[in-house]
Design an enzyme around this catalytic site. Structure first.
Site, PDB file in Angstrom:
ATOM      1  CD  GLU A  87      -2.748  -1.431   0.133  1.00 23.84           C
ATOM      2  OE1 GLU A  87      -2.948  -0.486  -0.642  1.00 23.84           O
ATOM      3  OE2 GLU A  87      -3.243  -2.555  -0.025  1.00 23.84           O
ATOM      4  N   GLY A  88       2.009   1.192  -0.630  1.00 23.39           N
ATOM      5  CA  GLY A  88       2.958   2.305  -0.634  1.00 23.39           C
ATOM      6  C   GLY A  88       3.938   2.121   0.496  1.00 23.39           C
TER       7      GLY A  88
END
Length: 590
Positions: free
Chosen positions: A440-441
């Protein structure tokens, strides 16, 4: 087998005493039907399900893992039955609008149920989590017809959802994706390309899987401005909602991972699969970020869940393990040795973990309340809350997971050599939680997002309003020792913010060089704010439970918060010491 007991008393304290949820709900018309008694019953039911159903599957799921055979993925033994029970009890749609078959609970409630599941079985949690995220994107950008077709089925657990972003050559930079969407005569699109790292890309838990896929149409602009979002079902859906033919989309393989092995992480191949545009062409990234912001808070909760579970096991082990004698005299003369709880360093590790858990739980609740405000409040409040969510999402994702990984390693260390042995279970917490810092980053990307988009881009406006709120709260505090520590940390963050904004104008490398340390300063200030709220709520109560909250806050202020000053000095050191090395230095042979 590792233990886990849902920390219901801690959760109720944060919800009811620190954040006064009943007052907030009664002041919000859309939430006025919710009360603390109902929520307490929900929490008790999830505690029972997490402990009795999900926890026993955690280790066996890790050992068996997800498997692929003849192009179909199967989950470990017991997962399908657990998911069916989970779905039938309405948990997938806990926070969904009632018009789609949901229960309409606010994020302030689901943030706690999510924590329990992540503590008991993080691999399991990832399947419904992606479904909920996909529904959020659809609810914000899909047509009414698409919503009616897909949302009830996903929220009921009959179908599930994914998000398909990453490609072999395109991770953080989604602007260079190669997946194509060619228009068909019937208004649909032919989707072709390969996506990697797709959580729940294929499995045997639901009848159908609804993939949300980022792709580019033939005349799309270059970069991220040319990304569109498409619905690509595993099985095509007929007009009456029944399942039709198999769509040419499927898993090419599953990844063999360090942790979360029961979660099927797939390489997904789209071979002219039929897809349906969500919203308008070239606006897909905005739709996906609706999903991503919630997912990033969820990753912070994943970290909290692992940290809570690892703490409980380490504390129990430390209580039972006899090793040596106390330096201040024998504490258990009737036993051959004292518990290792008599040793200050063991207590240091346990208290660090406990302090993280308390602050992270409060901070997750704070962000959840802001998310609820963006959904249910008046226009002005919604706008302010949206700005606050934008500012704090990188903290919720990156700081909570960084500290959670540290906490799981500390808990493992409490076990000594036994912590490295699989049968005790704590090594799984370390392996499973590591991914929360990456997907998610990555946390480095989160730090860049914070210092770039959320701080320097608007001249520190978001930071200023947040610090003003903290100062306003501090002004009414009775615990002077906590107030002084909180205000000192706020002053440091404010000065650093001014510094990085000025430095970014002089040298484009400065923000990135400062990003991680600045984020950690921000996180520590936020934890100090949460402990200040905890102290104020606990100080008016009687009993050991509440007094221990105050004592833990003192530990945080004296043994953890000083890290802020070291991080501040790192930010102040600038980028030159990092960027002065020639690129060849990193590959030169000695």
């Amino acid at each position: 087998m590792p233990i886990y007991n849902a920390p219901l008393q801690d959760m109720r304290f944060i919800l009811n005493d620190v954040f006064k949820a009943d007052e907030f709900w009664q002041a919000t018309p859309e939430l006025a039907h919710i009360d603390s008694e109902t929520v307490s019953a929900i929490l008790e039911q999830m505690a029972k399900f997490s402990q009795d159903v999900l926890l026993p599957l955690n280790r066996t799921g890790d050992e068996e893992g997800a498997k692929i055979e003849n192009g179909a993925v199967s989950t470990p033994k017991g997962f399908k039955e657990a998911f069916t029970s989970y779905a039938n009890d309405g948990w997938v749609g806990l926070g969904a609008d009632e018009q789609w078959g949901g229960q309409g609970m606010p994020k302030m409630v689901s943030v706690m149920t999510d924590e329990m599941i992540f503590s008991a079985n993080p691999s399991f949690m990832l399947y419904p989590l992606l479904s909920v995220g996909a529904c959020m994107a659809l609810n914000s950008y899909a047509s009414q017809e698409q919503k009616e077709l897909y949302l009830p089925k996903i929220y009921s657990g009959e179908w599930s959802g994914t998000m398909c972003l990453t490609e072999p050559h395109a991770g953080t930079d989604l602007g260079i994706i190669k997946t194509k969407a060619i228009p068909n005569e019937d208004g649909s699109y032919a989707i072709s390309g390969t996506k990697i790292f797709i959580t729940g890309g294929d499995h045997d838990l639901t009848q159908n899987i609804i993939h949300l896929v980022l792709a580019k149409t033939p005349d799309a602009p270059a970069g991220s401005r040319g990304i569109s979002l498409f619905i690509v079902p595993k099985f095509l859906v007929n007009e009456d909602g029944s399942l039709g033919d198999r769509n040419p989309v499927g898993p090419g393989s599953i990844e063999h991972k360090m942790g979360i092995k029961a979660s099927a992480t797939c390489v997904m191949n789209f071979d002219s699969a039929k897809g349906y545009l969500v919203g308008k062409e070239n606006e897909g990234l905005a739709a996906m970020f609706v999903m991503m912001n919630y997912e990033r808070l969820s990753m912070g909760i994943q970290g909290l869940g692992a940290s809570e579970a690892s703490y409980q096991n380490a504390a129990q082990y430390a209580t039972d393990r006899l090793q040596g004698r106390s330096a201040t005299g024998v504490k258990s003369p009737e036993k051959p040795a004292d518990s290792i709880l008599v040793h200050p360093d063991v207590r240091r590790m346990l208290l660090k973990t406990k302090a993280h858990n308390e602050a992270a739980r409060a901070f997750a609740m704070y962000v959840a309340q802001q998310l609820d405000m963006t959904k249910y409040s008046d226009a002005e409040t919604k706008a302010k809350a949206a700005d606050r969510v934008a500012l704090l999402t990188p903290i919720a994702k990156a700081f909570l997971t960084d500290k959670a990984f540290e906490a799981c390693v500390d808990s493992q260390m409490v076990f000594g050599g036994h912590g490295y042995i699989r049968e005790w279970g704590v090594e799984q917490y370390v392996r499973d939680v590591r991914i929360a810092q990456i997907y998610e980053g990555t946390n480095g990307v989160q730090a860049q997002d914070l210092i770039g988009r959320k701080v320097t881009k608007n001249g520190g406006a978001f930071v200023a309003t947040y610090l003003a709120e903290i100062r306003e709260f501090a002004a009414s505090m009775k615990a002077e020792w906590m107030k002084v520590s909180l205000l000192n940390s706020v002053n440091t963050l404010e000065a650093l913010t001014t510094l990085v904004i000025a430095a970014s104008k002089a040298n484009a490398d400065e923000p990135n060089a400062a990003a991680i340390d600045y984020l950690h300063v921000f996180g520590l200030v936020s934890y100090a704010y949460m402990f200040a709220r905890i102290v104020e709520a606990a100080s008016v109560k009687e009993g050991a439970f509440y007094q221990n909250k105050v004592e833990l806050a003192k530990f945080f202020v004296t043994r953890i918060l000083p890290e802020l000053d070291a991080r501040a000095k790192m930010v102040q050191s600038g980028s030159a010491v990092i960027m002065s090395f020639d690129q060849g230095y990193f590959t030169a042979q000695s």
